[in-house]
Design a protein around this motif. Structure first.
Motif, short mmCIF file in Angstrom:
data_model
loop_
_atom_site.label_atom_id
_atom_site.label_comp_id
_atom_site.label_asym_id
_atom_site.label_seq_id
_atom_site.Cartn_x
_atom_site.Cartn_y
_atom_site.Cartn_z
N ALA A 166 7.49 0.48 -14.35
CA ALA A 166 6.13 -0.05 -14.46
C ALA A 166 5.10 1.03 -14.74
CB ALA A 166 5.76 -0.82 -13.20
N PHE A 167 5.24 2.19 -14.08
CA PHE A 167 4.27 3.26 -14.26
C PHE A 167 4.96 4.53 -14.71
CE2 PHE A 167 2.00 0.35 -11.57
CZ PHE A 167 0.72 0.37 -12.10
N ALA A 168 6.08 4.41 -15.38
CA ALA A 168 6.85 5.59 -15.81
C ALA A 168 6.04 6.49 -16.73
CB ALA A 168 8.13 5.14 -16.51
N HIS A 169 5.10 5.93 -17.47
CA HIS A 169 4.32 6.71 -18.43
C HIS A 169 3.25 7.58 -17.79
CE1 HIS A 169 2.02 3.10 -17.66
NE2 HIS A 169 0.95 3.74 -18.07
N ILE A 170 2.95 7.41 -16.49
CA ILE A 170 1.83 8.18 -15.94
C ILE A 170 2.24 9.52 -15.38
CG2 ILE A 170 0.36 6.21 -15.53
CD1 ILE A 170 1.17 6.20 -12.66
N GLY A 171 3.39 9.65 -14.79
CA GLY A 171 3.95 10.92 -14.35
C GLY A 171 2.98 11.93 -13.77
N GLY A 172 3.46 13.11 -13.45
CA GLY A 172 2.67 14.17 -12.86
C GLY A 172 1.60 14.74 -13.76
N SER A 173 1.78 14.63 -15.06
CA SER A 173 0.80 15.20 -15.98
C SER A 173 -0.52 14.43 -15.96
CB SER A 173 1.36 15.20 -17.41
OG SER A 173 1.56 13.88 -17.85
N ARG A 174 -0.55 13.26 -15.34
CA ARG A 174 -1.77 12.46 -15.28
C ARG A 174 -2.58 12.70 -14.01
NH1 ARG A 174 -2.48 8.47 -19.38
NH2 ARG A 174 -0.85 8.90 -20.87
N ARG A 175 -2.21 13.70 -13.20
CA ARG A 175 -2.92 14.09 -11.98
C ARG A 175 -3.05 12.97 -10.96
NH1 ARG A 175 -7.26 15.55 -15.64
NH2 ARG A 175 -8.41 14.15 -14.30
N ILE A 176 -1.99 12.22 -10.76
CA ILE A 176 -1.99 11.16 -9.76
C ILE A 176 -1.95 11.81 -8.38
CG2 ILE A 176 -0.75 9.16 -8.84
CD1 ILE A 176 -1.95 8.84 -11.71
N LYS A 177 -2.91 11.47 -7.51
CA LYS A 177 -2.95 12.00 -6.15
C LYS A 177 -2.13 11.13 -5.20
CE LYS A 177 -6.66 13.33 -4.21
NZ LYS A 177 -8.00 13.39 -3.63
N THR A 178 -2.28 9.81 -5.31
CA THR A 178 -1.63 8.89 -4.39
C THR A 178 -1.13 7.69 -5.16
OG1 THR A 178 -3.22 9.55 -2.69
CG2 THR A 178 -1.97 7.53 -2.28
N LEU A 179 0.05 7.22 -4.78
CA LEU A 179 0.60 6.00 -5.35
C LEU A 179 1.33 5.28 -4.23
CD1 LEU A 179 1.16 4.28 -7.88
CD2 LEU A 179 3.20 5.65 -8.25
N LEU A 180 0.73 4.21 -3.73
CA LEU A 180 1.32 3.43 -2.64
C LEU A 180 1.32 1.98 -3.04
CD1 LEU A 180 -0.42 5.02 0.47
CD2 LEU A 180 1.98 5.20 -0.14
N GLY A 181 2.36 1.28 -2.68
CA GLY A 181 2.44 -0.13 -3.03
C GLY A 181 2.79 -1.00 -1.86
N ARG A 182 2.38 -2.26 -1.92
CA ARG A 182 2.69 -3.25 -0.90
C ARG A 182 3.93 -4.00 -1.37
NH1 ARG A 182 1.73 -8.62 0.47
NH2 ARG A 182 1.27 -8.92 2.67
N SER A 183 4.99 -3.92 -0.58
CA SER A 183 6.23 -4.57 -0.97
C SER A 183 6.92 -5.14 0.27
CB SER A 183 7.17 -3.57 -1.67
OG SER A 183 7.70 -2.67 -0.73
N SER A 184 8.12 -5.63 0.10
CA SER A 184 8.87 -6.21 1.21
C SER A 184 9.55 -5.14 2.07
CB SER A 184 9.90 -7.21 0.69
OG SER A 184 10.81 -6.53 -0.16
N THR A 185 9.44 -3.87 1.69
CA THR A 185 9.99 -2.77 2.48
C THR A 185 8.92 -2.32 3.47
OG1 THR A 185 11.29 -2.07 0.59
CG2 THR A 185 10.99 -0.47 2.36
N TRP A 186 9.21 -2.41 4.78
CA TRP A 186 8.20 -2.12 5.80
C TRP A 186 8.42 -0.75 6.42
CZ3 TRP A 186 3.98 -4.79 5.88
CH2 TRP A 186 3.99 -6.06 5.30
N THR A 187 7.64 0.22 5.98
CA THR A 187 7.62 1.55 6.55
C THR A 187 6.48 1.60 7.57
OG1 THR A 187 6.07 2.40 4.93
CG2 THR A 187 8.43 2.54 4.36
N ALA A 188 6.37 2.70 8.30
CA ALA A 188 5.28 2.85 9.27
C ALA A 188 3.92 2.74 8.58
CB ALA A 188 5.41 4.19 9.99
#
Length: 120
Positions: free
Chosen positions: A71-93
């Motif tokens: 879905a976001f494969a094109h943005i990678g590290g070269s796009r200066r992404i600081k944070t990428l978090l998603g809401r899904s069915s996997t429940w982490t802390a």
């Protein structure tokens, strides 16, 4: 929320290919953030997803806990992404904390009294 976050937050429907389990996503760059929500969902779920992502922002969560396929494969590290978090069915802390924040935000928003009604 933008004032607290210190930068603009743009809310948009998610691009196709986000993934079946992912209903929301917060993507942060140095100068702005985006919150993506699953397109075609009910207004109630859309609002909750946005509040959930606001929860991540308020709790200053960072890092990527999500595998998004392509879905976001094109943005990678070269796009200066600081944070990428998603809401899904996997429940982490972090996901549980953001969900609790969303619930509290929703409760707070629904308790606001209309000043006009308060006059009666």
């Amino acid at each position: 929320m933008q004032r607290r976050h210190g930068k603009p937050i743009h809310i948009k429907p998610a691009p196709a290919g986000l993934g079946q389990d992912v209903t929301g996503l917060w993507l942060e760059k140095a100068e702005r953030s985006w919150i993506f929500h699953a397109a075609g969902e009910s207004e109630l779920l859309r609002r909750h997803v946005i509040l959930h992502e606001y929860g991540h922002i308020l709790l200053m969560h960072g890092g990527c806990e999500l595998t998004l396929g392509n879905a976001f494969a094109h943005i990678g590290g070269s796009r200066r992404i600081k944070t990428l978090l998603g809401r899904s069915s996997t429940w982490t802390a972090q996901e549980i904390a953001a969900e609790n924040a969303a619930t509290r935000l929703a409760a707070r928003l629904t308790q606001q009294v209309d000043p006009l009604l308060e006059a009666f």
